[in-house]
Design a protein around this motif. Structure first.
Motif, PDB file in Angstrom:
ATOM      1  N   THR A  20       0.852  -1.195   0.000  1.00  0.00           N
ATOM      2  CA  THR A  20       0.000   0.000   0.000  1.00  0.00           C
ATOM      3  C   THR A  20       0.885   1.241   0.000  1.00  0.00           C
ATOM      4  O   THR A  20       2.023   1.213   0.473  1.00  0.00           O
ATOM      5  CB  THR A  20      -0.917   0.043   1.231  1.00  0.00           C
ATOM      6  N   SER A  21       0.361   2.311  -0.537  1.00  0.00           N
ATOM      7  CA  SER A  21       1.097   3.572  -0.508  1.00  0.00           C
ATOM      8  C   SER A  21       0.132   4.709  -0.234  1.00  0.00           C
ATOM      9  O   SER A  21      -1.038   4.659  -0.618  1.00  0.00           O
ATOM     10  CB  SER A  21       1.841   3.801  -1.825  1.00  0.00           C
ATOM     11  N   THR A  22       0.659   5.715   0.438  1.00  0.00           N
ATOM     12  CA  THR A  22      -0.137   6.869   0.856  1.00  0.00           C
ATOM     13  C   THR A  22       0.727   8.114   0.789  1.00  0.00           C
ATOM     14  O   THR A  22       1.907   8.084   1.160  1.00  0.00           O
ATOM     15  CB  THR A  22      -0.638   6.685   2.302  1.00  0.00           C
ATOM     16  N   MET A  23       0.154   9.202   0.320  1.00  0.00           N
ATOM     17  CA  MET A  23       0.854  10.487   0.341  1.00  0.00           C
ATOM     18  C   MET A  23       0.752  11.068   1.743  1.00  0.00           C
ATOM     19  O   MET A  23      -0.345  11.207   2.291  1.00  0.00           O
ATOM     20  CB  MET A  23       0.256  11.446  -0.672  1.00  0.00           C
ATOM     21  N   VAL A  24       1.908  11.376   2.333  1.00  0.00           N
ATOM     22  CA  VAL A  24       1.921  11.942   3.678  1.00  0.00           C
ATOM     23  C   VAL A  24       2.680  13.257   3.660  1.00  0.00           C
ATOM     24  O   VAL A  24       3.559  13.487   2.832  1.00  0.00           O
ATOM     25  CB  VAL A  24       2.573  10.968   4.686  1.00  0.00           C
ATOM     26  N   ALA A  25       2.342  14.120   4.607  1.00  0.00           N
ATOM     27  CA  ALA A  25       3.041  15.395   4.726  1.00  0.00           C
ATOM     28  C   ALA A  25       4.475  15.155   5.153  1.00  0.00           C
ATOM     29  O   ALA A  25       4.768  14.197   5.876  1.00  0.00           O
ATOM     30  CB  ALA A  25       2.318  16.294   5.726  1.00  0.00           C
ATOM     31  N   ASP A  38      -5.673   0.477   5.698  1.00  0.00           N
ATOM     32  CA  ASP A  38      -6.344   1.660   6.225  1.00  0.00           C
ATOM     33  C   ASP A  38      -5.616   2.941   5.813  1.00  0.00           C
ATOM     34  O   ASP A  38      -4.418   3.096   6.057  1.00  0.00           O
ATOM     35  CB  ASP A  38      -6.418   1.569   7.752  1.00  0.00           C
ATOM     36  N   GLY A  39      -6.341   3.852   5.185  1.00  0.00           N
ATOM     37  CA  GLY A  39      -5.778   5.129   4.776  1.00  0.00           C
ATOM     38  C   GLY A  39      -5.001   5.105   3.480  1.00  0.00           C
ATOM     39  O   GLY A  39      -4.521   6.154   3.032  1.00  0.00           O
ATOM     40  N   ALA A  40      -4.860   3.947   2.847  1.00  0.00           N
ATOM     41  CA  ALA A  40      -4.074   3.851   1.616  1.00  0.00           C
ATOM     42  C   ALA A  40      -4.840   4.440   0.437  1.00  0.00           C
ATOM     43  O   ALA A  40      -6.052   4.286   0.327  1.00  0.00           O
ATOM     44  CB  ALA A  40      -3.724   2.396   1.327  1.00  0.00           C
ATOM     45  N   ASP A  41      -4.120   5.118  -0.450  1.00  0.00           N
ATOM     46  CA  ASP A  41      -4.762   5.592  -1.674  1.00  0.00           C
ATOM     47  C   ASP A  41      -4.350   4.753  -2.871  1.00  0.00           C
ATOM     48  O   ASP A  41      -4.797   4.990  -3.989  1.00  0.00           O
ATOM     49  CB  ASP A  41      -4.461   7.082  -1.927  1.00  0.00           C
TER      50      ASP A  41
END
Length: 476
Positions: free
Chosen positions: A46-51, A111-114
């Motif tokens: 999974t991957s997610t854009m984070v600040a 959870d939270g993955a885009d």
């Protein structure tokens, strides 16, 4: 579970399922079973854009400087410290349950993955996965992928027939190392970690970070659990792994596939376990059932269930404790009419309840109210100093005008009341399952309980609006 650094005593979630009707000796090898089952297990990325606030701020170039053009990643608008974003990745496991590409994993894995991608056992290009639905209460998620050919899959077994000591096999993606197999036995069953619907199988088969969402197989090759959690002081396996049982998971998966969400039955009661003192106080011959501490508007109230009732049987199943009742109600069909056997005032009676939907009730919670009291002088009883609800007392306790009961001013630390958790500021609403509005009502109820030969008496106590029953021993 996501492949990330763990804190002291890491709790990482997994689910599992087992089917074994009879004991077996240790196999000579797990090779044939591993070879047959591994193609149904997948690695999940999974991957997610984070600040980028946790990244160090880089030096800023003067506006218009040639450095902005030459090194945009360092000195351009995207390279100035906290304004930057980065893509974070995590790894987990899952397993295919149908040839058309439905995949089960843990909710915390995705959870939270885009972006969710699936790696099959035989390699090939990564497959993009669509999220069908999740259930945070059991930490289960259902995904779907599209493939050019039917996919190898596995089925759920009956976790209820698995036994402590049975051999099990865990397959997954531990620590990002790719497809890996570990074996062990079932160490314990019916474990509860922190959730309302917990029914974990404990195993000593090695489960590490990245195994989350992977299957726990029995020796017949069916899934009896989803590997969900570990308890460890180091973050690695120490032989305390937990898999959510297949009989919980399979029902959740069916609902996610059909509705995209769960639909659990709702009875509409607040309950607590029955202990020896409570059983004696209400006249039960044995310690069993679930004691109703509050009944807000809902199915139970409409059916006539009252605070102080003990639920002994739900829809034909004996109720041993609150955990068993919660699971039975949650597994029941929304809208179903069920028979509930209660114990009230020394007798059992059967009521018919039409179940509501828990998810709807959670979105629109009902706040219980009780009625207007009379204020009387302070009084001592059972090691407590009691008072009626004057305007001053209401103000001190933050009580609304429509609340009824007797306030506890002080509690003797040597009393049974203090040992059972009674504290200054508690509100006593009932004694011996009778409403009280003045301290004298309490003393009269205590005398009635003694005259009836009771060794203890049941108090309905509210603290910060939350009700609970407390059984106090009566003086000889």
């Amino acid at each position: 579970m996501a492949y990330a650094a763990g804190a002291l005593f890491t709790l990482t979630f997994v689910v599992m399922q087992a089917l074994s009707a009879s004991a077996r000796g240790a196999p000579d090898s797990f090779a044939d079973l591993a070879e047959r089952l591994s193609p149904s297990v997948v690695n999940i990325t999974t991957s997610t854009m984070v600040a980028g606030r946790d990244l160090p701020a880089l030096p800023r170039a003067p506006q218009g400087s040639p450095l902005e053009e030459l090194f945009p990643d360092l000195f351009g608008p995207q390279g100035n410290g906290e304004d930057r974003q980065r893509r974070a990745s995590a790894l987990g496991s899952g397993f295919i349950i149908s040839a058309d590409g439905f995949i089960v994993t843990n909710n915390h894995v995705i959870d939270g993955a885009d972006e969710i991608q699936i790696e099959l056992f035989d390699g090939g290009p990564l497959l993009d996965a669509k999220l069908i639905g999740t259930d945070a209460k059991t930490d289960i998620a259902l995904l779907k992928v599209e493939a050019d050919a039917p996919l190898p899959f596995v089925g759920f077994g009956d976790s209820d027939v698995s036994r402590v000591g049975d051999w099990v096999l865990a397959i997954g993606n531990p620590l990002g190392q790719g497809f890996s197999v570990s074996s062990g036995i079932i160490s314990a069953r019916n474990r509860s970690l922190r959730g309302t619907y917990d029914d974990y199988i404990q195993t000593d088969a090695a489960i590490n970070k990245g195994n989350s969402g992977g299957p726990l197989f029995n020796m017949d090759g069916t899934v009896i659990g989803v590997n969900t959690a570990i308890i460890s002081p180091t973050g690695g396996s120490i032989g305390l792994g937990f898999s959510m049982s297949s009989n919980v998971v399979s029902r959740v998966v069916e609902q996610l596939k059909e509705y995209g969400e769960t639909r659990r039955g709702w009875l509409g009661v607040q309950i607590q376990d029955v202990d020896k003192d409570i059983a004696n106080a209400v006249g039960l011959e044995s310690v069993k059932g679930a004691l109703v501490s509050n009944v807000p508007d809902g199915p139970a109230m409409e059916a006539g269930i009252l605070a102080g009732d003990v639920i002994l049987n739900f829809d034909g199943r004996e109720v041993s404790d609150t955990r068993g009742l919660v699971r039975a109600v949650g597994n029941a069909e929304v809208g179903k009419a069920v028979r509930v056997v209660i114990f009230r005032e020394g007798k059992t009676q059967t009521l018919k309840v039409v179940l509501g939907r828990r998810e709807d009730a959670e979105r629109d919670p009902v706040v219980p109210v009780v009625g207007q009291p009379d204020a009387t002088a302070d009084h001592e009883a059972m090691g407590m100093r009691l008072t009626g609800l004057t305007d001053e007392v209401r103000g001190q306790l933050g009580l609304e005008d429509n609340v009824k009961g007797v306030a506890v001013l002080t509690v003797d630390e040597a009393s049974d009341a203090f040992k059972k958790g009674m504290r200054s500021g508690d509100l006593i609403s009932e004694v011996g399952q009778k409403p009280v509005t003045a301290p004298t009502d309490v003393t009269e109820a205590l005398k009635a309980a003694k005259d009836a030969g009771r060794k203890s008496v049941l108090l309905l106590v509210r603290r910060d609006g939350a009700p609970r029953f407390v059984a106090l021993a009566l003086d000889e």
